[in-house]
Scaffold this active site. Structure first.
Site, short mmCIF file in Angstrom:
data_model
loop_
_atom_site.label_atom_id
_atom_site.label_comp_id
_atom_site.label_asym_id
_atom_site.label_seq_id
_atom_site.Cartn_x
_atom_site.Cartn_y
_atom_site.Cartn_z
CB THR A 125 -53.51 25.04 35.64
OG1 THR A 125 -54.29 24.94 36.83
CG2 THR A 125 -52.54 23.86 35.62
CG ASP A 126 -54.75 27.84 40.20
OD1 ASP A 126 -55.09 26.79 39.61
OD2 ASP A 126 -55.53 28.49 40.93
CD GLU A 127 -56.04 21.93 39.27
OE1 GLU A 127 -55.62 20.77 39.27
OE2 GLU A 127 -57.23 22.22 39.08
CE1 TYR A 153 -55.08 20.03 33.35
CE2 TYR A 153 -55.36 20.78 35.62
CZ TYR A 153 -55.28 21.05 34.27
OH TYR A 153 -55.41 22.35 33.84
CE LYS A 157 -51.95 23.04 31.52
NZ LYS A 157 -52.18 23.48 30.11
P1 NAD Z 1 -61.18 22.05 27.57
O1 NAD Z 1 -61.01 20.65 28.05
O2 NAD Z 1 -62.53 22.65 27.56
O3 NAD Z 1 -60.62 22.17 26.07
C1 NAD Z 1 -59.45 21.54 25.64
C2 NAD Z 1 -59.40 21.57 24.12
O4 NAD Z 1 -58.20 20.92 23.70
C3 NAD Z 1 -60.56 20.82 23.43
O5 NAD Z 1 -61.10 21.59 22.38
C4 NAD Z 1 -59.90 19.55 22.92
O6 NAD Z 1 -60.52 19.03 21.74
C5 NAD Z 1 -58.49 20.05 22.63
N1 NAD Z 1 -57.52 18.94 22.62
C6 NAD Z 1 -57.37 17.97 23.56
N2 NAD Z 1 -56.42 17.10 23.16
C7 NAD Z 1 -55.94 17.55 21.96
C8 NAD Z 1 -54.95 17.08 21.07
N3 NAD Z 1 -54.25 15.97 21.30
N4 NAD Z 1 -54.72 17.79 19.94
C9 NAD Z 1 -55.42 18.93 19.68
N5 NAD Z 1 -56.39 19.40 20.48
C10 NAD Z 1 -56.64 18.72 21.62
O7 NAD Z 1 -60.15 22.88 28.42
P2 NAD Z 1 -60.24 24.37 29.00
O8 NAD Z 1 -60.91 24.36 30.30
O9 NAD Z 1 -60.70 25.28 27.90
O10 NAD Z 1 -58.69 24.63 29.28
C11 NAD Z 1 -57.84 25.12 28.24
C12 NAD Z 1 -56.43 25.27 28.81
O11 NAD Z 1 -56.43 26.16 29.91
C13 NAD Z 1 -55.83 23.96 29.29
O12 NAD Z 1 -54.47 23.95 28.93
C14 NAD Z 1 -55.97 24.04 30.81
O13 NAD Z 1 -54.97 23.32 31.45
C15 NAD Z 1 -55.83 25.53 31.04
N6 NAD Z 1 -56.53 26.07 32.22
C16 NAD Z 1 -57.85 25.83 32.41
C17 NAD Z 1 -58.49 26.41 33.51
C18 NAD Z 1 -59.96 26.19 33.75
O14 NAD Z 1 -60.47 26.60 34.80
N7 NAD Z 1 -60.71 25.58 32.84
C19 NAD Z 1 -57.77 27.21 34.39
C20 NAD Z 1 -56.40 27.40 34.17
C21 NAD Z 1 -55.80 26.85 33.06
O1 DAU Z 2 -57.39 25.92 39.04
C1 DAU Z 2 -57.43 25.76 37.66
C2 DAU Z 2 -58.04 24.43 37.29
O2 DAU Z 2 -59.42 24.52 37.58
C3 DAU Z 2 -57.81 24.05 35.83
O3 DAU Z 2 -56.44 23.87 35.61
C4 DAU Z 2 -58.58 22.77 35.47
O4 DAU Z 2 -58.45 22.51 34.07
C5 DAU Z 2 -60.04 22.98 35.80
O5 DAU Z 2 -60.75 21.79 35.55
C6 DAU Z 2 -60.19 23.39 37.27
O6 DAU Z 2 -59.85 22.28 38.16
P1 DAU Z 2 -60.73 21.91 39.44
O7 DAU Z 2 -60.48 20.51 39.78
O8 DAU Z 2 -60.57 22.94 40.51
O9 DAU Z 2 -62.20 22.12 38.79
P2 DAU Z 2 -63.54 21.26 38.87
O10 DAU Z 2 -64.60 22.06 38.21
O11 DAU Z 2 -63.35 19.85 38.45
O12 DAU Z 2 -63.84 21.24 40.44
C7 DAU Z 2 -63.97 22.43 41.19
C8 DAU Z 2 -64.17 22.03 42.65
O13 DAU Z 2 -65.45 21.39 42.79
C9 DAU Z 2 -63.16 21.03 43.16
O14 DAU Z 2 -62.84 21.32 44.51
C10 DAU Z 2 -63.88 19.69 43.09
C11 DAU Z 2 -65.32 20.07 43.32
N1 DAU Z 2 -66.33 19.23 42.62
C12 DAU Z 2 -66.16 19.00 41.28
C13 DAU Z 2 -67.07 18.23 40.58
C14 DAU Z 2 -66.88 17.97 39.11
C15 DAU Z 2 -67.43 18.71 43.31
O15 DAU Z 2 -67.58 18.95 44.52
N2 DAU Z 2 -68.32 17.97 42.60
C16 DAU Z 2 -68.19 17.68 41.27
O16 DAU Z 2 -69.05 16.94 40.72
#
Ligand code: NAD
Ligand code: DAU
Length: 339
Positions: A125-127, A153, A157
């Site tokens: 993740t970019d975070e 988180y 990562k």
């Molecule tokens: P998500 O939370 O929707 O899915 C995570 C999956 O991992 C789920 O299916 C869960 O059951 C599985 N999991 C959790 N713990 C586990 C364990 N101990 N063993 C096996 N499986 C397990 O997450 P997502 O949003 O699809 O993100 C997927 C990946 O991409 C993550 O590594 C996250 O850090 C990364 N990522 C997400 C975003 C985003 O915007 N969502 C952006 C950049 C990177």
């Molecule tokens: O940048 C990549 C990341 O993006 C991933 O690594 C994470 O897994 C993914 O969850 C996401 O993180 P964020 O914290 O940016 O996403 P989230 O959807 O939780 O929140 C997006 C923005 O919205 C953030 O600035 C917080 C704000 N927010 C979020 C929620 C849930 C609100 O204002 N209200 C809310 O209820």
């Protein structure tokens, strides 16, 4: 080629499996997932019928179980999505993030080293770069920046990324890493901002915007992320990190207003609530490296992607209504009651 996909029942993992089964009819996929609160096999209903796809319910924190999966399936590649992924939950309960995101990754790397694979891809993740100031639109995340995570988180990562680098350097495990910006699209669990706002707006519930809603995220349609990973695992250079992002920066408040407009609900639903602790101000990816080396670029404009996403949530109410009416209710109550 046989590809082991961890976390394939989650948001991006499920979209990746759908994409790969279509794009590569020659490949076999093995999906490993513990099915935590956000893993959902309904997201893979069609794919589970495909003879090129196998599902194994496995906890990546269980060293023996992970070893057994590798011994039995002997994958050529691993694409590692499985993680605890929600920042707010990591503020509430950091330990599970350390376990899943660090120990889980370590177990997979150890098995990859023992059994030998062509490529271990870490979905990052970019975070991990921390955040950028709101008043410096000239600054972007590049791959050479130091890691400076803000939340439990992102710290977990970043730790996982470092283990991947260590296994590459010390044991010669062939690896690639990607660091992506915020994804949106179908099958995203409704705790994340975009699906949460869509679901609440459709139910005429308050739309809880943290702080003043001026934090900026760089949004990417999930299929564009999946394509980028596919390009990296096939053509990316061993040991390299690739940033993935859409040059699509938006303030949270503007997204929430757009969602209100698209679903025909009043902006009066917007409620400003207490800010997230340590809330990162701005994320913005410089995707020049993946563009230059692999020819990737984002294809879905936000205006189109958000419409496709809203349409999906409208057409698939049963998928998310079951979630918001289940144990998620307790989470929502806990997280938003006193804000
Ligand atoms: P998500 O939370 O929707 O899915 C995570 C999956 O991992 C789920 O299916 C869960 O059951 C599985 N999991 C959790 N713990 C586990 C364990 N101990 N063993 C096996 N499986 C397990 O997450 P997502 O949003 O699809 O993100 C997927 C990946 O991409 C993550 O590594 C996250 O850090 C990364 N990522 C997400 C975003 C985003 O915007 N969502 C952006 C950049 C990177
Ligand atoms: O940048 C990549 C990341 O993006 C991933 O690594 C994470 O897994 C993914 O969850 C996401 O993180 P964020 O914290 O940016 O996403 P989230 O959807 O939780 O929140 C997006 C923005 O919205 C953030 O600035 C917080 C704000 N927010 C979020 C929620 C849930 C609100 O204002 N209200 C809310 O209820």
């Amino acid at each position: 080629m046989k590809i082991l996909v961890t976390g394939g029942a989650g948001f991006i993992g499920a979209n990746f499996i759908k994409y790969m089964l279509k794009a590569h009819p020659e490949d076999e996929l093995v999906c490993v997932d513990k099915l935590t609160y956000c893993g959902n096999l309904e997201s893979l209903e069609e794919e589970l019928k495909n003879p090129r796809m196998r599902f194994l319910k496995t906890d990546i924190c269980d060293t023996e179980a992970v070893d057994k999966v590798f011994a039995e399936t002997r994958p050529d590649m691993v694409v590692h999505f499985a993680a605890e992924s929600h920042v707010d939950r990591s503020i509430e309960d950091p330990l599970i993030f350390v376990k899943t995101n660090i120990i889980g990754t370590q177990n997979l790397l150890e098995a990859a080293r023992k059994y030998g694979i062509k490529r271990f891809h870490q979905v990052g993740t970019d975070e991990v770069y921390g955040d950028l100031p709101l008043d410096r639109p000239d600054l972007f995340f590049t791959e050479d920046l130091p890691l400076k995570p803000s939340s439990p988180y992102s710290a977990s990562k970043a730790s996982a990324d470092l283990l991947v680098q260590a296994y590459h350097r010390t044991f010669g495990v062939p690896v690639t890493m990607s660091r992506c910006s915020n994804n949106y699209g179908p099958y995203q669990f409704p705790e994340k901002m975009i699906p949460l706002m869509i679901a609440n707006a459709l139910a005429d519930k308050p739309l809880p915007v943290y702080g003043e809603g001026i934090n900026v995220r760089d949004w990417l349609y999930v299929e564009d992320h999946c394509k980028a990973i596919d390009m990296i695992i096939r053509n990316g250079r061993d040991g390299e990190v690739y940033n993935i992002g859409g040059h699509n920066e938006m303030r949270n408040i503007d997204i929430v207003k757009l969602i209100c407009k698209e679903v025909g609900k009043p902006e009066s639903l917007i409620t400003f609530v207490t800010d997230r602790k340590g809330h990162d101000l701005r994320y913005a990816i410089d995707p020049a490296k993946i563009g230059r080396e692999l020819g990737w670029k984002p294809e879905t404009m936000f205006a189109d992607g958000i419409r496709l996403t809203i349409k999906w949530y409208l057409d698939n109410r049963s998928w998310w209504e079951r979630i918001v009416n289940g144990e998620y209710k307790d989470y929502y109550e806990r997280m938003y009651k006193n804000r």
